[in-house]
Design a protein around this motif. Structure first.
Motif, PDB file in Angstrom:
ATOM      1  N   PRO A 159      65.979  -8.906-109.768  1.00 50.09           N
ATOM      2  CA  PRO A 159      67.412  -9.192-109.714  1.00 50.09           C
ATOM      3  C   PRO A 159      67.670 -10.581-110.299  1.00 50.09           C
ATOM      4  CG  PRO A 159      66.440  -9.298-107.518  1.00 50.09           C
ATOM      5  CD  PRO A 159      65.388  -8.789-108.447  1.00 50.09           C
ATOM      6  N   PRO A 160      68.848 -10.784-110.841  1.00 53.26           N
ATOM      7  CA  PRO A 160      69.124 -12.090-111.438  1.00 53.26           C
ATOM      8  C   PRO A 160      69.038 -13.204-110.392  1.00 53.26           C
ATOM      9  CG  PRO A 160      71.141 -10.801-111.229  1.00 53.26           C
ATOM     10  CD  PRO A 160      70.004  -9.900-110.882  1.00 53.26           C
ATOM     11  N   LYS A 161      68.530 -14.344-110.815  1.00 52.73           N
ATOM     12  CA  LYS A 161      68.372 -15.486-109.923  1.00 52.73           C
ATOM     13  C   LYS A 161      69.765 -15.994-109.530  1.00 52.73           C
ATOM     14  CE  LYS A 161      66.187 -19.991-109.725  1.00 52.73           C
ATOM     15  NZ  LYS A 161      65.493 -21.027-110.474  1.00 52.73           N
ATOM     16  N   PRO A 162      69.985 -16.265-108.217  1.00 47.22           N
ATOM     17  CA  PRO A 162      71.311 -16.759-107.814  1.00 47.22           C
ATOM     18  C   PRO A 162      71.601 -18.131-108.430  1.00 47.22           C
ATOM     19  CG  PRO A 162      69.794 -16.709-105.934  1.00 47.22           C
ATOM     20  CD  PRO A 162      69.086 -16.103-107.091  1.00 47.22           C
ATOM     21  N   SER A 163      72.853 -18.364-108.681  1.00 47.81           N
ATOM     22  CA  SER A 163      73.246 -19.649-109.271  1.00 47.81           C
ATOM     23  C   SER A 163      73.097 -20.759-108.234  1.00 47.81           C
ATOM     24  CB  SER A 163      74.697 -19.577-109.750  1.00 47.81           C
ATOM     25  OG  SER A 163      75.562 -19.452-108.642  1.00 47.81           O
ATOM     26  N   ARG A 164      73.209 -21.988-108.695  1.00 49.59           N
ATOM     27  CA  ARG A 164      73.097 -23.118-107.765  1.00 49.59           C
ATOM     28  C   ARG A 164      74.182 -23.064-106.701  1.00 49.59           C
ATOM     29  NH1 ARG A 164      69.884 -27.539-109.072  1.00 49.59           N
ATOM     30  NH2 ARG A 164      68.899 -27.386-111.105  1.00 49.59           N
ATOM     31  N   ARG A 165      75.358 -22.646-107.094  1.00 49.29           N
ATOM     32  CA  ARG A 165      76.471 -22.549-106.144  1.00 49.29           C
ATOM     33  C   ARG A 165      76.161 -21.495-105.076  1.00 49.29           C
ATOM     34  NH1 ARG A 165      82.007 -22.015-108.901  1.00 49.29           N
ATOM     35  NH2 ARG A 165      81.707 -24.238-109.034  1.00 49.29           N
ATOM     36  N   ASP A 166      75.605 -20.347-105.508  1.00 55.74           N
ATOM     37  CA  ASP A 166      75.246 -19.296-104.551  1.00 55.74           C
ATOM     38  C   ASP A 166      74.126 -19.758-103.624  1.00 55.74           C
ATOM     39  OD1 ASP A 166      77.136 -17.560-105.573  1.00 55.74           O
ATOM     40  OD2 ASP A 166      75.720 -16.622-106.977  1.00 55.74           O
ATOM     41  N   GLU A 167      73.133 -20.468-104.184  1.00 54.42           N
ATOM     42  CA  GLU A 167      72.045 -20.985-103.348  1.00 54.42           C
ATOM     43  C   GLU A 167      72.584 -21.968-102.314  1.00 54.42           C
ATOM     44  OE1 GLU A 167      69.254 -22.669-106.063  1.00 54.42           O
ATOM     45  OE2 GLU A 167      68.316 -20.740-106.526  1.00 54.42           O
ATOM     46  N   ARG A 168      73.488 -22.852-102.735  1.00 53.56           N
ATOM     47  CA  ARG A 168      74.072 -23.834-101.823  1.00 53.56           C
ATOM     48  C   ARG A 168      74.876 -23.126-100.726  1.00 53.56           C
ATOM     49  NH1 ARG A 168      76.913 -27.097-105.294  1.00 53.56           N
ATOM     50  NH2 ARG A 168      78.854 -26.021-104.854  1.00 53.56           N
ATOM     51  N   ARG A 169      75.611 -22.096-101.103  1.00 48.42           N
ATOM     52  CA  ARG A 169      76.402 -21.339-100.140  1.00 48.42           C
ATOM     53  C   ARG A 169      75.492 -20.661 -99.103  1.00 48.42           C
ATOM     54  NH1 ARG A 169      79.413 -18.057-103.549  1.00 48.42           N
ATOM     55  NH2 ARG A 169      80.807 -19.820-103.872  1.00 48.42           N
ATOM     56  N   MET A 170      74.358 -20.093 -99.564  1.00 47.33           N
ATOM     57  CA  MET A 170      73.425 -19.444 -98.638  1.00 47.33           C
ATOM     58  C   MET A 170      72.776 -20.462 -97.709  1.00 47.33           C
ATOM     59  SD  MET A 170      71.627 -16.387-100.845  1.00 47.33           S
ATOM     60  CE  MET A 170      70.974 -17.446-102.124  1.00 47.33           C
ATOM     61  N   ARG A 171      72.403 -21.640 -98.252  1.00 44.56           N
ATOM     62  CA  ARG A 171      71.812 -22.691 -97.408  1.00 44.56           C
ATOM     63  C   ARG A 171      72.808 -23.151 -96.348  1.00 44.56           C
ATOM     64  NH1 ARG A 171      70.000 -25.051-102.269  1.00 44.56           N
ATOM     65  NH2 ARG A 171      71.657 -26.599-102.076  1.00 44.56           N
TER      66      ARG A 171
END
Length: 87
Positions: free
Chosen positions: A19-31
């Motif tokens: 699957p495509p790697k999540p963007s930095r914004r998505d990673e920050r949102r998950m953290r």
């Protein structure tokens, strides 16, 4: 009876598409979501412990001083009455 000719063409076996790697914004949102959930759980555990500790500390303090909250309250009211008479 079915033989290899009737099964159809063979498909190539390829590695599964990642699957495509999540963007930095998505990673920050998950953290942030994980951190908030962790803080919420920690709060539900620590707040009762802190409140019990405060209660225990106040009770132990009154017991150490050999008094009760009612006695301390009465004395504070006497001091308040004396201060009101002065002014």
């Amino acid at each position: 009876m079915m033989n290899d000719l009737h099964e159809g063409p063979l498909t190539s076996v390829s590695s599964p598409v990642a699957p495509p790697k999540p963007s930095r914004r998505d990673e920050r949102r998950m953290r942030r979501k994980r951190r908030r959930r962790g803080e919420e759980i920690l709060g539900w555990i620590l707040v009762p412990i802190i409140l019990f500790g405060i209660y225990w500390g106040v009770t132990a303090g009154f017991e150490f001083l050999g008094t009760t909250p009612g006695t301390v309250w009465d004395q504070l009211m006497q001091v308040k009455a004396m201060m009101e008479k002065r002014s």
